[in-house]
Design an enzyme around this catalytic site. Sequence first.
Site, short mmCIF file in Angstrom:
data_model
loop_
_atom_site.label_atom_id
_atom_site.label_comp_id
_atom_site.label_asym_id
_atom_site.label_seq_id
_atom_site.Cartn_x
_atom_site.Cartn_y
_atom_site.Cartn_z
CB CYS A 1 1.48 3.13 -2.91
SG CYS A 1 0.30 1.29 -2.36
N GLY B 1 6.58 0.59 -4.84
CA GLY B 1 5.84 -0.36 -4.95
C GLY B 1 5.93 -1.17 -6.47
CG ASN C 1 2.46 6.91 -0.59
OD1 ASN C 1 2.74 8.04 -0.62
ND2 ASN C 1 1.75 5.37 0.20
N GLY C 2 -0.85 5.42 0.62
CA GLY C 2 -1.32 5.84 2.92
C GLY C 2 -2.45 4.19 3.12
CE1 TYR D 1 14.78 -0.79 3.18
CE2 TYR D 1 12.47 -0.86 2.83
CZ TYR D 1 13.94 -1.08 2.38
OH TYR D 1 13.66 -2.74 1.57
#
Length: 465
Positions: free
Chosen positions: A9, A35, A109-110, A249
């Site tokens: 995210c 996302g 985010n996580g 990445y």
Amino acid sequence: MLDKFKDECGVFGIFGHPEAANMTYLGLYALQHRGQESGGIAAADRGQVRVSRAMGYVADIFDGETLAQLTGQAAIGHVRYSTAGASGVMNAQPILIDCAHGQIAICHNGNLVNASELRQELVAQGSIFQSSSDTEVVLHLYARSKAGTVEDAIVESVSQVQGAFSFLLLTDDRLIAVRDPHGFRPLALGRLGEAWVVCSETCAMDLIGATYVRDVEPGEVLVISADGARSIKPFPPGPLAHCVFEHVYFARPDSYVFGRSVNEIRTDLGRILAREQGVAADVVIPVPDSGVCAAMGFADESGIPLRMGLIRNHYVGRTFIQPQSSIRHFGVKVKLNPMREMLEGRRVVVVDDSIVRGTTSRKIVRMIRGAGARAVHVRISSPPIQWPCYYGIDTPTRKELIGSSHSVEEICRYLGADSLGYLSLDGMLKATGSDPANFCHACFTGGYRVGMESEPTPQLRLFDA
Ligand code: SF4
């Protein structure tokens, strides 16, 4: 469509800007790679927080009319690929609630590794959940807090969750950024004139002309209001566990993540890969876009010329439905096309960032051979992925990861390559230019630092695929 770990995210927030929702829209646009399933923006204006959320790409979700309704000088936004919780608009973020502490919106985010047990306890005590997202647990803990201030209630609720979290929270008069004590996911702080900006990656700041100031520190709660920014450090420092895969990445190469240029680190991954896994060849080609920076580093270090031997069609969206087709490897051909004039009769080194299941890499090797390459040597700018991630990345189960059950020689045979070489763990960590102890590398090593035991090993043998 390609065989990759899925980005998790992205979050963006801004405080003190007359066009807060518009800036957030642009910020999310820059973070779209993190996302693509859903997105949302919450904005605060004169004592009221409003939210708009929907499924799809940022550019498709928000139009001028929607953004015009999100008035106010403070906003937070989110792009999501579902990691915990099913796909669906009820799990889109920001999530907005009204409770005894007033309105609050949250985006995350996580992934919280103890969310299930906390949720079970809360449900047993009468809580009703609107979504299956792990993030909603934090809101329930917050709403139940008897603390006297918003900040104290946030600290009380967040101190009960474990795992990876970079949270942005928005009330009617302040924006609060919280990062877990291990610093799994990035969170950067910047300025745009008098306004404050907080976001997952600095590429979002670049788009709106904001200036990077520093990272929100692991374990920091940063409260931004009309009085300025105030930092609280309520959590005991944990061992750092920055996600090394952000460098390999996930992050955009034009971002600074954990204080370092992603492009520089990715190029260094390629340089070290060339030193560790050198091979006689005529041309280096990247798998676009994921292998581009590492391929440049590999070519620099090895002296073998770099060529764009595979061309990517950038307009294949998530909604592409593969029609029934008798064309071999149709799926990958839709996305990548080999340049015969650069490959025919040559010994080719093809560079990518990682191999997950191996299915796409195998098709790419066949495609390059089909274009007339004399030899195909595959080089990967990270070690073999052997374990799933529990910290906010969508990964297959362990048995689907080809590196968990096959030796490098076996994987090479499966790919149909002349040789296969991975970067070593030491080489990868060296390329970060930081203390290796500061990084999570559990998907390569199984060394989970927070809340997880390494899975037993349900291995699957392939070679029938
Ligand atoms: Fe990143 Fe891998 Fe650790 Fe997950 S397990 S946080 S992808 S390094």
